[in-house]
Design an enzyme around this catalytic site. Sequence first.
Site: not given
Ligand code: ARG
Length: 399
Positions: A13, A93, A122, A174
């Site tokens: 990506d 983040r 995110d 992921s």
């Molecule tokens: N659901 C989690 C959050 O909102 C993790 C998000 C990222 N997860 C991932 N498998 N890329 O903080």
Amino acid sequence: MKKVVLAYSGGLDTSVCIPWLKEKKQMEVVTVSLDLGQEFDADALRQKALASGATSVYIENLQQEFLEQYVLPALRANAAYERKYLLATALSRPLIAKKLVEIAEKEGASVVAHGCSGKGNDQVRIELGIFSLNPELRVIAPLREWELKSRQEEIAYAAKHNIPVAVSVESPYSVDINVWGASIECGVLEDPWREPPEEIYQLTASPQSAPDKPTYIELNFKRGTPVGLNGRSCGMMEIVRKLNEEGGKNGVGREDLIENRLIGIKSREIYESPAGTILHLAHRELEALTLDKETLHFKELISTKYGELIYYGLWHSSLRDAFDAFIEKTQEVVSGTIRVKLHKGKCEMIGRRSEYSLYNENLATYGISDTFNRTWAEGFIELWGLPLKLEAMRKKCLK
Ligand code: ARG
């Protein structure tokens, strides 16, 4: 040409984002890659960013700052989202946002870009982080805008622009990893009835195949901060690494959660946080020993709110500053030692002590050394129960 600072992981990506930003937005691309403990080859990443068309490349190791400035305040707050998620991804983040802003200002760029999808949390966290640190910056999220509808189309776009795409077997999952934990979703995990296959786990052994012999660990805290392990003083980094190793070996720290995302949907996510699970338990147990009842109970409310605040992307906010001031005060007495036992997926507290303990054995004991004055109990019960008596008497008058 205008400059854009792109948060770059080196995956498909964000690699496609580089030529896309150049072609569609007519911008010069500066990439930023932050090492939060996800293990990557910095040289290969730099080469790839340049080969994909970046003008300059920033790669920084922020593990220490992440643990001390983000993970630690969350630990002292006992922050978790919906009881289970120790927020490894969510905590990273605001730090990523901070670095993007710093580098954009240094580079004189007015635009920041990220490779988050339009469905997750995110994107919200990164953009709120950016806006709260520099409201003048503009954000581009190519994945929300571009016409590429599948991985195949992205690969074709990359090929057309001579972007190196690693030909690897695509994982159906992921995964986001840092020193504080792993978040895993997609693939068969999207069926909430399906047991997670063993192959998805990144940091923990399966509890069944974990050693039969338990591991015992002693953790020292000073004012709510972990400062020692098995009697030796060490920093947050060493403690977290060691606990990830020991916890991981013993299958500690797995969670399976249906969670409420910011954007309204429920999603199923698997989390692993071996060190986080051990440290949260130890910290809570030390607070149970050292905080008075009312502070402890009130702090529980803050914990829930603090977890939500992190999840909701409100890290850089005055509410967090205010919570931190309260928490800092409460942690003055949270010093001492907690002994834990790790065994086949379980983490148990098996001993605690503190110079500031409010536990008084002479008051608590049913043995000969008892100093508690039992005659006071009668008057206490009388007064504590008085409102109930009054109500009961009134009930008789009610028709
Ligand atoms: N659901 C989690 C959050 O909102 C993790 C998000 C990222 N997860 C991932 N498998 N890329 O903080």
